[in-house]
Scaffold this active site. Sequence first.
Site, PDB file in Angstrom:
ATOM      1  N   HIS A 294       0.843  -1.247  -0.021  1.00 55.29           N
ATOM      2  CA  HIS A 294      -0.005  -0.040   0.023  1.00 55.29           C
ATOM      3  C   HIS A 294       0.980   1.199   0.051  1.00 55.29           C
ATOM      4  CE1 HIS A 294      -3.710  -2.435   1.890  1.00 55.29           C
ATOM      5  NE2 HIS A 294      -3.686  -2.366   0.519  1.00 55.29           N
ATOM      6  N   TYR A 466       3.538   0.031   4.981  1.00 51.54           N
ATOM      7  CA  TYR A 466       3.972  -1.065   5.539  1.00 51.54           C
ATOM      8  C   TYR A 466       3.022  -2.271   5.534  1.00 51.54           C
ATOM      9  CZ  TYR A 466       5.710   3.220   7.974  1.00 51.54           C
ATOM     10  OH  TYR A 466       5.941   4.368   8.497  1.00 51.54           O
ATOM     11  N   HIS A 467       2.565  -2.579   4.310  1.00 48.40           N
ATOM     12  CA  HIS A 467       1.726  -3.887   4.206  1.00 48.40           C
ATOM     13  C   HIS A 467       2.122  -4.700   2.924  1.00 48.40           C
ATOM     14  CE1 HIS A 467      -1.705  -1.184   5.885  1.00 48.40           C
ATOM     15  NE2 HIS A 467      -0.795  -1.617   6.844  1.00 48.40           N
ATOM     16  N   PRO A 468       3.667  -5.099   2.847  1.00 48.14           N
ATOM     17  CA  PRO A 468       4.041  -5.896   1.814  1.00 48.14           C
ATOM     18  C   PRO A 468       3.391  -7.150   2.019  1.00 48.14           C
ATOM     19  CG  PRO A 468       5.662  -5.612   3.541  1.00 48.14           C
ATOM     20  CD  PRO A 468       4.643  -4.688   3.934  1.00 48.14           C
TER      21      PRO A 468
END
Length: 528
Positions: A294, A466-468
Amino acid sequence: MEADYVIVGAGPAGCALARRLADAPSKPSVVLLEAGPPKPSFLSIMPIGLGPLVGRRNRYNYGFRTVPQPGLNGRRGFVPRGRGVGGSSLINAMCFIRGQREDYDGWAAAGCAGWSWDDVLPLFKRSEANTRGASEWHGADGPLVVSDLPSPSPVALDFIAAAEAVGYRRNNDFNGAEQEGVGLYQVFQRHGRRLDAGRAYLHDGVARSNLTIVGNTTVERVLFDGRRAVGVSTRNANGLNQVRARREVILSGGAIASPQLLMLSGIGDAAQLHDLGIEAIVDAPEVGLNLQDHLDYTANVRMKGPGLFAYNPLAMARAALTLPAYFRGRGSLTSNAAEAGGFVCSDVSQDRPDLQFHFTIAIVDDHGRHFHFANGAALHVCALRPKSRGSVKLARPDIAEDPLIDPAFLSHSDDLELMMKGARIAHRVWQAAPLARFGPRLLYGRFDADDAELEAMIRAHADTIYHPAGTCRMGPDDRSVVDVALRVRGVEGLRVADASIMPTLVSGNTEAPSAMIGEKAADLVLGC
C-alpha cells in the site's frame, strides 16, 4: 536440537501457528526461531512509543530500503519490518482491520479453495478477544485482545466530524457488516498497552513444555535430504548450528524474509540462483515476484489543536505528566498515533472502498525520520488494491545482506490516478470546518494544487504504509509458489505461512490477516 515442527519467524502468523500446534491434543514438539530479541522493549509496550521504533533501523526493526523507485522520482523508500518475537506487531500502529469479504472471495474464485470469506471468518473470530464482546462478527475468547482506544484525542474526533462534513458516514466497526465509513480504529491493546502477537499468543501464562522459543537466532537456509526439508541451518552468538524437523519446516518470515530464505535455500528462479552461485533445488521463477504494498500519501500539516503530540519541550512535558494515567491504562501515552481513519470510495463508480485513511495526531514526515518541532497532524491516504507489482530478489547469497526490494510503486498508471483522487479527498477533509478552524497549513504544496502540482507532491513524498504481501503467491496453478495448503511446490516437508502467500493484497492493515493465516496453517498442518 530437534522437533516435530520447526517454524522460522515469530511474527503474527508464526506466533499463531506455534501456539496452535503446541496446543494440539497430540502435543507435537515445536521450535520457533526468531532473529530478533525474545522480549519487547518498553517503547514497544507503550503505544505512543512506536515513533522512535518504526522510523529507524534498530534491534527491533530491520529498516530495509527499497531499490530506487522511478515512480517516486528515483527515491529509495524505507521499509520498516519488525524484528523480535511478535514481528511487525512490535512496531506497527496496532490497527485491527481484516479487509473486505471480496478480498477473500476473490482468492477462492481464483482457485484457492478453503480461503473464502466464509472459510476465514471463523479463524478471525477464533484469534480475537474483542472487549465489546462476542457477536456475529467478533470473537471474545481468542489470544488477540482488541480494544477501543481508552483516551482518543479530541482532534481525532474532529477529523471524523470533518470527514462527515464532506459526505462520509460514520462507521463504529470497520470489521462488522460494512467496512465503508470513517471512525476511530480499534487496536491490539490490553489495558492501554500494546499487545503484540508474541505476548498475545505465547506469553499467556500457560507452560508448554513442547514449545521452545529461540530468539536472537538467524536462519541461514533450509536443509534438504533430496527434496525433503529436514531442518534449518542457524547462526547465533554460539556459532553455526542445525535444528532438525521430524515432520515439517514452516517459514513465517513475512513478505521479505520468506522469499529471501527460499532463494538462499535453492528454491527460486534457477538462472538467477546460478548467477549467485546457489544450486537450484527447484526452478520456481515466481519466488519473490508479485510484491504488492500500500503506497501512502501523507498530507502533513502544521496546526494547533487539542490532543496533538510533537517532539518539542512543551509537548513532551505534557506527555510526561500523563504517566500516572498511563499506568492506569488511560491517557495520551496509550495512543497508537493513528487513532482514526476510514475506508471510502474514490468516486461513485466504485461498489466498495478503494481508499483507506489513517489520521495521526502528530506530523509524520518521511516515517517520522524528518523531525518537526511544530505541533501538527497528518492525514494518510493509500490505494487499497494497487495494480503495481514488484519483487524481492537476492543481492548476494548471504542472509546478512539486505535483499533487493522493489515495490515498483506507481508503475501502473491506474495507481497514480487513484492516489490523486485520494489526495484531493484528504485535502477537502482538512479544509472542512471541524478541522479548518485550527488553521492547518500543508508542509509541502497547496490544498488547491492543480493536477501537475499534485502529481509532483505524491511522487516527491509518498512511500509505503507497511503492508508488503504476495511474494510467495498461493494458487492452484503450477507456477504458484505454494499450493492452497501452503505447501511449497516441488519439495516435501516445507510450507510458508505469512502475508507472502496472499495472491492479492487485502484491503486494509495486515496484522489480523497474518494471524489468520497462521491459524489456518495450523489447521492445515494438523489436518483439521
